[in-house]
Design an enzyme around this catalytic site. Sequence first.
Site, PDB file in Angstrom:
ATOM      1  N   LEU A 103      44.575 146.058 -58.544  1.00 27.95           N
ATOM      2  CA  LEU A 103      45.418 147.250 -58.633  1.00 27.95           C
ATOM      3  C   LEU A 103      45.597 147.915 -57.279  1.00 27.95           C
ATOM      4  CD1 LEU A 103      43.910 148.790 -61.897  1.00 27.95           C
ATOM      5  CD2 LEU A 103      46.027 147.461 -61.670  1.00 27.95           C
ATOM      6  N   GLY A 104      44.632 147.719 -56.384  1.00 30.91           N
ATOM      7  CA  GLY A 104      44.708 148.334 -55.062  1.00 30.91           C
ATOM      8  C   GLY A 104      43.465 148.013 -54.263  1.00 30.91           C
ATOM      9  N   GLY A 145      41.201 149.186 -50.373  1.00 31.40           N
ATOM     10  CA  GLY A 145      41.031 150.014 -49.192  1.00 31.40           C
ATOM     11  C   GLY A 145      40.149 149.272 -48.211  1.00 31.40           C
ATOM     12  N   GLN A 146      39.606 149.989 -47.249  1.00 28.60           N
ATOM     13  CA  GLN A 146      38.807 149.350 -46.212  1.00 28.60           C
ATOM     14  C   GLN A 146      37.552 148.680 -46.761  1.00 28.60           C
ATOM     15  OE1 GLN A 146      37.756 151.936 -42.991  1.00 28.60           O
ATOM     16  NE2 GLN A 146      37.128 150.249 -41.675  1.00 28.60           N
ATOM     17  N   PHE A 147      36.852 149.356 -47.687  1.00 32.50           N
ATOM     18  CA  PHE A 147      35.589 148.818 -48.197  1.00 32.50           C
ATOM     19  C   PHE A 147      35.555 148.693 -49.719  1.00 32.50           C
ATOM     20  CE2 PHE A 147      34.208 151.067 -44.236  1.00 32.50           C
ATOM     21  CZ  PHE A 147      34.027 149.923 -43.486  1.00 32.50           C
ATOM     22  N   ALA A 148      36.699 148.820 -50.373  1.00 34.38           N
ATOM     23  CA  ALA A 148      36.705 148.738 -51.832  1.00 34.38           C
ATOM     24  C   ALA A 148      37.994 148.088 -52.329  1.00 34.38           C
ATOM     25  CB  ALA A 148      36.557 150.125 -52.449  1.00 34.38           C
ATOM     26  N   VAL A 180      40.089 147.631 -56.224  1.00 35.51           N
ATOM     27  CA  VAL A 180      40.129 148.035 -57.624  1.00 35.51           C
ATOM     28  C   VAL A 180      40.908 146.977 -58.410  1.00 35.51           C
ATOM     29  CG1 VAL A 180      40.839 149.810 -59.275  1.00 35.51           C
ATOM     30  CG2 VAL A 180      40.039 150.477 -56.987  1.00 35.51           C
ATOM     31  N   LYS A 234      36.082 149.247 -59.762  1.00 35.25           N
ATOM     32  CA  LYS A 234      36.123 149.502 -58.324  1.00 35.25           C
ATOM     33  C   LYS A 234      34.943 148.782 -57.680  1.00 35.25           C
ATOM     34  CE  LYS A 234      36.130 153.310 -54.957  1.00 35.25           C
ATOM     35  NZ  LYS A 234      36.068 154.787 -54.817  1.00 35.25           N
ATOM     36  N   ASP A 291      40.559 162.503 -51.110  1.00 38.62           N
ATOM     37  CA  ASP A 291      41.489 161.392 -51.306  1.00 38.62           C
ATOM     38  C   ASP A 291      42.228 161.603 -52.622  1.00 38.62           C
ATOM     39  OD1 ASP A 291      42.804 159.001 -50.891  1.00 38.62           O
ATOM     40  OD2 ASP A 291      41.199 157.773 -51.688  1.00 38.62           O
TER      41      ASP A 291
END
EC number: 2.7.11.1
Length: 150
Positions: A24-25, A27-30, A32, A47, A144
């Site tokens: 679904l998406g 980021g830098q360290f995660a 989802v 996540k 966020d």
Amino acid sequence: MKSPNMETFKQQKVEDFYDIGEELGSGQFAMVKKCREKSTGLEYAAKFIKKRQSRASRRGVCREEIQREVSILRQLLHPNVITLHDVFENRTDVVLILELVSGGELFDFLAQKESLSEEEATSFIKQILEGVNYLHAKKIAHFDLKSTSR
């Protein structure tokens, strides 16, 4: 060595309890992903947070920061704030099983609409402000903020 107040998360494999689906998406360290609980068929968001492997490393999130996020999420119960369902941990990741909000990002919804009625705008703003007010009442600042078109 873990400090005495550090909570342990479920050490079982998240895949034993959830079918992991599409991303679904990220980021830098995660990252989802959508998931479905095997016992109930209910859908959630998983996540996957990369754990920092050593104090000297810059990759990943330190266990204490993840613990803090989980601790905060466990305190929250509001219709405009996502809820935490479960937490798993393996050697490389902590996996938070979160409420799935499937309406999509509010920005994308607004970009596709030619116009927004006053009632729709009021509804979105009200939901956002109610969620933020709830967090602030608990002395929690959100850095966020995301809104969806539920």
